[in-house]
Design a protein around this motif. Structure first.
Motif, PDB file in Angstrom:
ATOM      1  N   GLU A 182       0.861  -1.185   0.000  1.00 28.40           N
ATOM      2  CA  GLU A 182       0.000   0.000   0.000  1.00 28.40           C
ATOM      3  C   GLU A 182       0.895   1.233   0.000  1.00 28.40           C
ATOM      4  N   THR A 183       0.839   2.021  -1.050  1.00 30.87           N
ATOM      5  CA  THR A 183       1.716   3.175  -1.218  1.00 30.87           C
ATOM      6  C   THR A 183       1.205   4.371  -0.420  1.00 30.87           C
ATOM      7  N   PRO A 184       2.053   5.410  -0.239  1.00 33.06           N
ATOM      8  CA  PRO A 184       1.611   6.620   0.459  1.00 33.06           C
ATOM      9  C   PRO A 184       0.439   7.311  -0.229  1.00 33.06           C
ATOM     10  N   GLU A 185       0.239   7.009  -1.521  1.00 32.72           N
ATOM     11  CA  GLU A 185      -0.897   7.589  -2.263  1.00 32.72           C
ATOM     12  C   GLU A 185      -2.145   6.721  -2.129  1.00 32.72           C
ATOM     13  N   ASN A 186      -2.066   5.705  -1.254  1.00 33.68           N
ATOM     14  CA  ASN A 186      -3.184   4.797  -0.971  1.00 33.68           C
ATOM     15  C   ASN A 186      -3.567   3.913  -2.156  1.00 33.68           C
ATOM     16  N   SER A 187      -2.635   3.688  -3.053  1.00 35.30           N
ATOM     17  CA  SER A 187      -2.857   2.717  -4.111  1.00 35.30           C
ATOM     18  C   SER A 187      -2.175   1.412  -3.697  1.00 35.30           C
ATOM     19  N   THR A 188      -2.541   0.319  -4.348  1.00 31.50           N
ATOM     20  CA  THR A 188      -1.986  -0.988  -4.008  1.00 31.50           C
ATOM     21  C   THR A 188      -1.265  -1.582  -5.213  1.00 31.50           C
ATOM     22  N   LEU A 189      -0.083  -2.132  -4.960  1.00 31.36           N
ATOM     23  CA  LEU A 189       0.697  -2.836  -5.967  1.00 31.36           C
ATOM     24  C   LEU A 189       0.973  -4.239  -5.447  1.00 31.36           C
ATOM     25  N   VAL A 190       1.212  -5.165  -6.358  1.00 33.11           N
ATOM     26  CA  VAL A 190       1.510  -6.539  -5.968  1.00 33.11           C
ATOM     27  C   VAL A 190       2.859  -6.935  -6.557  1.00 33.11           C
ATOM     28  N   MET A 244       5.695 -10.033  -7.025  1.00 28.39           N
ATOM     29  CA  MET A 244       5.903 -11.480  -7.011  1.00 28.39           C
ATOM     30  C   MET A 244       7.287 -11.777  -7.567  1.00 28.39           C
ATOM     31  N   GLU A 245       7.981 -12.767  -6.989  1.00 29.08           N
ATOM     32  CA  GLU A 245       9.313 -13.103  -7.469  1.00 29.08           C
ATOM     33  C   GLU A 245       9.582 -14.587  -7.334  1.00 29.08           C
ATOM     34  N   GLY A 246      10.615 -15.011  -8.070  1.00 30.59           N
ATOM     35  CA  GLY A 246      11.057 -16.393  -8.004  1.00 30.59           C
ATOM     36  C   GLY A 246      12.173 -16.624  -8.997  1.00 30.59           C
ATOM     37  N   ASN A 247      13.185 -17.397  -8.586  1.00 32.55           N
ATOM     38  CA  ASN A 247      14.320 -17.724  -9.450  1.00 32.55           C
ATOM     39  C   ASN A 247      15.003 -16.483 -10.022  1.00 32.55           C
ATOM     40  N   GLY A 248      15.157 -15.465  -9.171  1.00 35.96           N
ATOM     41  CA  GLY A 248      15.875 -14.275  -9.596  1.00 35.96           C
ATOM     42  C   GLY A 248      15.096 -13.373 -10.538  1.00 35.96           C
ATOM     43  N   GLN A 249      13.813 -13.648 -10.715  1.00 36.10           N
ATOM     44  CA  GLN A 249      12.961 -12.835 -11.570  1.00 36.10           C
ATOM     45  C   GLN A 249      11.851 -12.220 -10.712  1.00 36.10           C
ATOM     46  N   SER A 250      11.329 -11.084 -11.149  1.00 36.50           N
ATOM     47  CA  SER A 250      10.271 -10.449 -10.373  1.00 36.50           C
ATOM     48  C   SER A 250       9.248  -9.792 -11.286  1.00 36.50           C
ATOM     49  N   THR A 251       8.049  -9.627 -10.745  1.00 36.60           N
ATOM     50  CA  THR A 251       6.957  -8.968 -11.461  1.00 36.60           C
ATOM     51  C   THR A 251       6.273  -8.004 -10.508  1.00 36.60           C
ATOM     52  N   LEU A 252       6.059  -6.779 -10.970  1.00 38.27           N
ATOM     53  CA  LEU A 252       5.315  -5.792 -10.186  1.00 38.27           C
ATOM     54  C   LEU A 252       3.998  -5.524 -10.912  1.00 38.27           C
ATOM     55  N   VAL A 253       2.909  -5.871 -10.265  1.00 39.61           N
ATOM     56  CA  VAL A 253       1.584  -5.753 -10.872  1.00 39.61           C
ATOM     57  C   VAL A 253       0.939  -4.446 -10.428  1.00 39.61           C
ATOM     58  N   SER A 254       0.518  -3.630 -11.388  1.00 42.19           N
ATOM     59  CA  SER A 254      -0.112  -2.356 -11.062  1.00 42.19           C
ATOM     60  C   SER A 254      -1.475  -2.171 -11.730  1.00 42.19           C
ATOM     61  N   LYS A 255      -1.797  -2.997 -12.717  1.00 44.01           N
ATOM     62  CA  LYS A 255      -3.078  -2.888 -13.417  1.00 44.01           C
ATOM     63  C   LYS A 255      -4.211  -3.127 -12.429  1.00 44.01           C
ATOM     64  N   PRO A 256      -5.129  -2.162 -12.256  1.00 40.38           N
ATOM     65  CA  PRO A 256      -6.138  -2.248 -11.190  1.00 40.38           C
ATOM     66  C   PRO A 256      -6.908  -3.559 -11.138  1.00 40.38           C
ATOM     67  N   GLU A 257      -7.344  -4.072 -12.289  1.00 37.63           N
ATOM     68  CA  GLU A 257      -8.134  -5.300 -12.257  1.00 37.63           C
ATOM     69  C   GLU A 257      -7.303  -6.502 -11.817  1.00 37.63           C
ATOM     70  N   ASP A 258      -6.012  -6.523 -12.196  1.00 40.49           N
ATOM     71  CA  ASP A 258      -5.134  -7.618 -11.777  1.00 40.49           C
ATOM     72  C   ASP A 258      -4.807  -7.513 -10.290  1.00 40.49           C
ATOM     73  N   VAL A 259      -4.543  -6.279  -9.841  1.00 39.88           N
ATOM     74  CA  VAL A 259      -4.285  -6.057  -8.413  1.00 39.88           C
ATOM     75  C   VAL A 259      -5.504  -6.459  -7.588  1.00 39.88           C
ATOM     76  N   GLY A 260      -6.677  -6.098  -8.071  1.00 43.72           N
ATOM     77  CA  GLY A 260      -7.900  -6.427  -7.356  1.00 43.72           C
ATOM     78  C   GLY A 260      -8.089  -7.922  -7.196  1.00 43.72           C
ATOM     79  N   ALA A 261      -7.816  -8.674  -8.263  1.00 44.78           N
ATOM     80  CA  ALA A 261      -7.961 -10.128  -8.207  1.00 44.78           C
ATOM     81  C   ALA A 261      -6.976 -10.734  -7.216  1.00 44.78           C
ATOM     82  N   LEU A 262      -5.740 -10.252  -7.220  1.00 45.03           N
ATOM     83  CA  LEU A 262      -4.727 -10.773  -6.302  1.00 45.03           C
ATOM     84  C   LEU A 262      -5.024 -10.371  -4.856  1.00 45.03           C
ATOM     85  N   ALA A 263      -5.552  -9.162  -4.669  1.00 43.67           N
ATOM     86  CA  ALA A 263      -5.911  -8.717  -3.317  1.00 43.67           C
ATOM     87  C   ALA A 263      -7.035  -9.575  -2.753  1.00 43.67           C
ATOM     88  N   ARG A 264      -7.990  -9.934  -3.598  1.00 44.85           N
ATOM     89  CA  ARG A 264      -9.084 -10.802  -3.144  1.00 44.85           C
ATOM     90  C   ARG A 264      -8.546 -12.195  -2.809  1.00 44.85           C
TER      91      ARG A 264
END
Length: 272
Positions: free
Chosen positions: A216-224, A226-246
């Protein structure tokens, strides 16, 4: 004096060296004179200014004080410190340190924000390809520094859900795990920390698709993240974040309650 290593040093190291050199010159000090004020040698100052050696936290603090830099050196050092982390993790660390809340679900290992130094060192020591001792020391120190967000004002709110299997994996041996269990119980007593365990008895649950961290950022938005095997993904698309938050909310509802979690950790500690 040390010779420059401009071709091998990072942009952040070069920037820090330039800031230090400019402030020292503005103060009318030689490298030796600045070193005396800092309780370092002139050669040590030269080594940092030429990027022959990295600036330690102690050096940075001493330089900030000796030059009365008003936070300029400390601000430049923030980017230098990021380079202690793997490249794929550096962007996340910046987000994490500013986060209002961090919600973590871990499957294989205990979350880095609640690891002891010995546990972290044992984890890093098992990496493959193997890390050398200097790399392990640097990464361990960097991981411990991340924990400062739990004590800052305002403190970050931390929610950690651990798979029971991660707790049962005896990383580093019995003594390391005893201390790690004690650390988890102490962390769980903090008012800004909620610790839960997903029991192995919960055969099917919403977390089987993998671990994640919600920021949860200081602007009250949410990011997700995820990482594994030295790789990472930052999810910011609202619908994708919403699904992961649920999904995270469902994982939390299926995990043991905090008080049940404490009992389980105490039981595991008693088995050692």
């Amino acid at each position: 004096m040390a010779q420059p290593k401009k071709n091998s040093s990072s942009p952040a190291a070069q920037y820090f060296a330039e800031v230090l050199r400019m402030l020292r010159t503005k103060a009318g000090l030689s490298q030796t004179e600045l070193g005396e004020r800092m309780a370092y040698t002139g050669a040590a100052v030269s080594a940092v200014e030429t990027c022959a050696k990295p600036a330690t936290d102690e050096f940075i603090e001493a330089a900030e004080k000796a030059l009365e830099a008003g936070g300029v050196i400390a601000a430049a050092a923030k980017y230098l410190r990021l380079e202690r982390y793997p490249a794929h993790f550096q962007g996340f660390v910046q987000l994490e340190q500013e986060a209002l809340s961090v919600s973590s679900y871990c499957t294989q290992l205990i979350d880095g924000l609640v690891q002891t130094e010995a546990y972290a060192r044992a984890v890093l020591g098992s990496a493959f390809p193997p890390l050398d001792e200097e790399e392990i020391n640097q990464l361990t120190a960097a991981r411990m520094e991340r924990k400062a967000l739990l004590d800052r004002k305002p403190a970050c709110v931390l929610s950690v859900i651990l798979e029971e299997a991660a707790l049962r994996r005896r990383i580093g041996g019995l003594e390391v795990m005893r201390a790690q269990y004690a650390c988890l119980l102490a962390c769980a007593e903090r008012p800004n920390v909620v610790l839960q365990v997903m029991p192995m008895s919960m055969a099917g649950h919403a977390g089987l698709q993998g671990q994640m961290k919600l920021i949860e950022t200081p602007e009250n938005s949410t990011l997700v993240y995820m990482e594994g095997n030295g790789q990472s993904t930052l999810v910011s698309k609202p619908e994708d974040v919403g699904a992961l938050a649920r999904r995270y909310a469902m994982i939390r509802s299926q995990a043991l309650r905090p008080e049940e979690t404490a009992v389980l950790i105490e039981q595991l500690a008693g088995e050692l």
